[in-house]
Write a protein that holds these residues in place. Structure first.
Motif, PDB file in Angstrom:
ATOM      1  N   LEU A  83       0.973  -1.219   0.100  1.00 39.95           N
ATOM      2  CA  LEU A  83      -0.005   0.306   0.038  1.00 39.95           C
ATOM      3  C   LEU A  83       0.879   1.231   0.048  1.00 39.95           C
ATOM      4  N   GLU A  84       0.612   1.988  -1.034  1.00 39.95           N
ATOM      5  CA  GLU A  84       1.518   3.422  -1.270  1.00 39.95           C
ATOM      6  C   GLU A  84       2.971   3.064  -0.967  1.00 39.95           C
ATOM      7  N   GLY A  85       3.523   2.360  -1.508  1.00 45.77           N
ATOM      8  CA  GLY A  85       4.884   2.049  -1.624  1.00 45.77           C
ATOM      9  C   GLY A  85       5.419   1.398  -0.561  1.00 45.77           C
ATOM     10  N   SER A  86       4.778   0.794   0.384  1.00 40.66           N
ATOM     11  CA  SER A  86       5.159   0.151   1.732  1.00 40.66           C
ATOM     12  C   SER A  86       4.703  -1.289   1.556  1.00 40.66           C
ATOM     13  N   LYS A  99      -3.162 -14.598  14.465  1.00 39.62           N
ATOM     14  CA  LYS A  99      -2.617 -13.681  13.327  1.00 39.62           C
ATOM     15  C   LYS A  99      -2.541 -12.287  13.829  1.00 39.62           C
ATOM     16  N   MET A 100      -1.392 -11.728  13.582  1.00 42.48           N
ATOM     17  CA  MET A 100      -1.143 -10.257  13.931  1.00 42.48           C
ATOM     18  C   MET A 100      -0.935  -9.323  12.747  1.00 42.48           C
ATOM     19  N   PRO A 101      -1.669  -8.814  12.201  1.00 44.98           N
ATOM     20  CA  PRO A 101      -1.510  -7.780  11.239  1.00 44.98           C
ATOM     21  C   PRO A 101      -1.275  -6.526  11.974  1.00 44.98           C
ATOM     22  N   GLY A 102      -0.539  -5.541  11.166  1.00 45.11           N
ATOM     23  CA  GLY A 102      -0.416  -4.485  11.553  1.00 45.11           C
ATOM     24  C   GLY A 102       1.133  -3.771  11.407  1.00 45.11           C
ATOM     25  N   PHE A 103       1.955  -4.690  10.723  1.00 49.67           N
ATOM     26  CA  PHE A 103       3.220  -4.133  10.737  1.00 49.67           C
ATOM     27  C   PHE A 103       3.665  -3.837   9.300  1.00 49.67           C
ATOM     28  N   PHE A 104       4.541  -3.101   9.033  1.00 54.54           N
ATOM     29  CA  PHE A 104       5.238  -2.595   7.796  1.00 54.54           C
ATOM     30  C   PHE A 104       6.536  -2.178   7.683  1.00 54.54           C
ATOM     31  N   PHE A 105       6.792  -2.179   6.361  1.00 55.39           N
ATOM     32  CA  PHE A 105       8.251  -1.807   6.182  1.00 55.39           C
ATOM     33  C   PHE A 105       8.658  -1.026   4.936  1.00 55.39           C
ATOM     34  N   ALA A 106       9.326   0.121   5.194  1.00 56.67           N
ATOM     35  CA  ALA A 106       9.397   1.049   4.205  1.00 56.67           C
ATOM     36  C   ALA A 106      10.798   1.280   3.465  1.00 56.67           C
ATOM     37  N   GLY A 107      11.584   0.399   3.705  1.00 51.91           N
ATOM     38  CA  GLY A 107      12.762   0.371   3.061  1.00 51.91           C
ATOM     39  C   GLY A 107      12.975   0.257   1.610  1.00 51.91           C
ATOM     40  N   LYS A 108      14.202   0.497   0.934  1.00 48.63           N
ATOM     41  CA  LYS A 108      14.142   0.517  -0.469  1.00 48.63           C
ATOM     42  C   LYS A 108      14.212  -0.816  -1.028  1.00 48.63           C
ATOM     43  N   VAL A 141       3.154   4.384  13.418  1.00 49.72           N
ATOM     44  CA  VAL A 141       2.674   5.490  12.363  1.00 49.72           C
ATOM     45  C   VAL A 141       1.117   5.344  12.289  1.00 49.72           C
ATOM     46  N   LYS A 142       0.632   6.360  12.350  1.00 45.88           N
ATOM     47  CA  LYS A 142      -0.793   6.389  12.345  1.00 45.88           C
ATOM     48  C   LYS A 142      -1.337   6.654  10.891  1.00 45.88           C
ATOM     49  N   THR A 143      -2.072   5.753  10.193  1.00 38.60           N
ATOM     50  CA  THR A 143      -2.458   6.177   8.971  1.00 38.60           C
ATOM     51  C   THR A 143      -4.135   5.917   8.988  1.00 38.60           C
ATOM     52  N   GLY A 144      -4.913   6.977   8.891  1.00 40.28           N
ATOM     53  CA  GLY A 144      -6.241   7.129   9.058  1.00 40.28           C
ATOM     54  C   GLY A 144      -6.553   6.844  10.446  1.00 40.28           C
ATOM     55  N   LYS A 145      -7.353   5.850  10.765  1.00 39.34           N
ATOM     56  CA  LYS A 145      -7.577   5.389  12.015  1.00 39.34           C
ATOM     57  C   LYS A 145      -6.852   4.334  12.728  1.00 39.34           C
ATOM     58  N   MET A 146      -6.081   3.824  11.909  1.00 38.27           N
ATOM     59  CA  MET A 146      -5.376   2.633  12.287  1.00 38.27           C
ATOM     60  C   MET A 146      -3.768   2.834  12.582  1.00 38.27           C
ATOM     61  N   VAL A 147      -3.368   2.399  13.679  1.00 41.37           N
ATOM     62  CA  VAL A 147      -1.847   2.485  13.858  1.00 41.37           C
ATOM     63  C   VAL A 147      -0.952   1.373  13.542  1.00 41.37           C
ATOM     64  N   TYR A 148      -0.075   1.390  12.549  1.00 39.50           N
ATOM     65  CA  TYR A 148       0.824   0.334  12.373  1.00 39.50           C
ATOM     66  C   TYR A 148       2.186   0.615  12.835  1.00 39.50           C
TER      67      TYR A 148
END
Length: 297
Positions: free
Chosen positions: A99-102, A113-122, A140-147
């Motif tokens: 989503l959006e490059g991440s 299952k524990m969703p909610g992690f993201f990686f923004a490295g190159k 990092v808060k995106t909308g109403k969700m914290v990742y």
């Protein structure tokens, strides 16, 4: 040591003093034992280090419950701050749609299952199941969700992205050279993969990815904006640094891919397959394939 005692107290009083001296020496040796064995003390200190995060920690469990059910991220944020390195244990990361490059991930355990992690490295994480430890850079808060933004050590990142050491590259190069003498279609693919560029493609040329260069299954993805088609994504294991190593096989109308002449809807992530594909076009940043068939290695 005993001569002053003989002079001061005489032989009869030495009989009573001698056991007392032995008792004092034994007591002193017991008290001073840790100082003569520093490695024992160091081992105990390391075992009591609580900075290493364990997903079975009750504080993590309760913090995740508040985060996922009550949308309160504060306890979990504090737990990640006090545990700069977290071990995955029996849990494994699984890729979710980007989503959006991440890149987004779920940490899957046997019971949850524990969703909610993201990686923004190159670098793109190709093998999330190889991640054995991580740290959280922060929420990092995106909308109403914290990742939770993931970070990795250099060694873990190399494993997860498929960037192998030079020695492994040399070994793989020797394997490829040997295979290329027998598999001319694969030899052609390796030749263009080392020098990506737009060029005329011998349309319909068949390439067979044999055991020297099996395909690793990455997951499903879709380009609903352009052609509204589901794809199965793979990586050519023998040349991971090339943009041509990313191979997409179009699913059939039922959302399946052919494996051993049988249609399958789902594959195990990280599984290795032999493959027979036909070249359709060669562009600067990708190869378009057609008529994909897979075979278990």
């Amino acid at each position: 040591m005993f001569f002053p005692i003989l002079k001061s107290f005489g032989p009869s009083r030495l009989v009573y003093r001698y056991p007392l001296i032995l008792w004092l020496l034994a007591a002193v040796s017991l008290i001073s034992f840790p100082f003569f064995h520093p490695e024992a003390e160091e081992k105990e200190t390391v075992s009591q280090d609580s900075s290493l995060g364990d997903l079975n920690d009750p504080d993590f469990v309760s913090g995740w419950k508040k985060y996922s059910q009550e949308k309160d991220a504060r306890p979990l944020k504090q737990w990640f701050q006090t545990h700069p390195v977290v071990q995955t244990g029996d849990c494994k990361f699984r890729s979710l749609p980007d989503l959006e490059g991440s890149q987004y991930f779920s940490l899957d355990c046997t019971d949850k299952k524990m969703p909610g992690f993201f990686f923004a490295g190159k670098d793109k994480i190709l093998y999330p199941n190889k991640i054995s430890s991580f740290h959280v850079r922060g929420p990092v808060k995106t909308g109403k969700m914290v990742y939770w933004q993931l970070g990795f050590s250099s060694d873990t990142l190399r494993l997860a992205t498929g960037k192998f050491s030079e020695s492994n590259k040399d070994k793989r190069s020797k394997i490829n050279d040997k295979a290329s003498t027998e598999n001319f279609g694969l030899q052609y693919f390796l030749s263009i993969a080392r020098h990506p560029a737009s060029r005329p493609a011998p349309v319909g040329k068949e390439i067979f990815f044999d055991s020297s260069c099996p395909l690793l299954y990455l997951g499903k993805d879709a380009d609903f904006y352009w052609d509204k088609v589901l794809y199965f994504s793979f990586q050519a294991s023998c040349i991971p640094s090339s943009p041509y190593s990313w191979i997409r096989i179009k699913a059939d109308a039922g959302g399946n891919v052919q494996v051993d002449d049988k249609p399958l809807e789902s594959l195990e992530q990280g599984a290795r397959f032999l493959a027979k594909l036909k070249l359709q076009s060669i562009e600067k940043d990708k190869i378009v394939w057609s008529d994909g068939e897979l075979f278990h290695e």
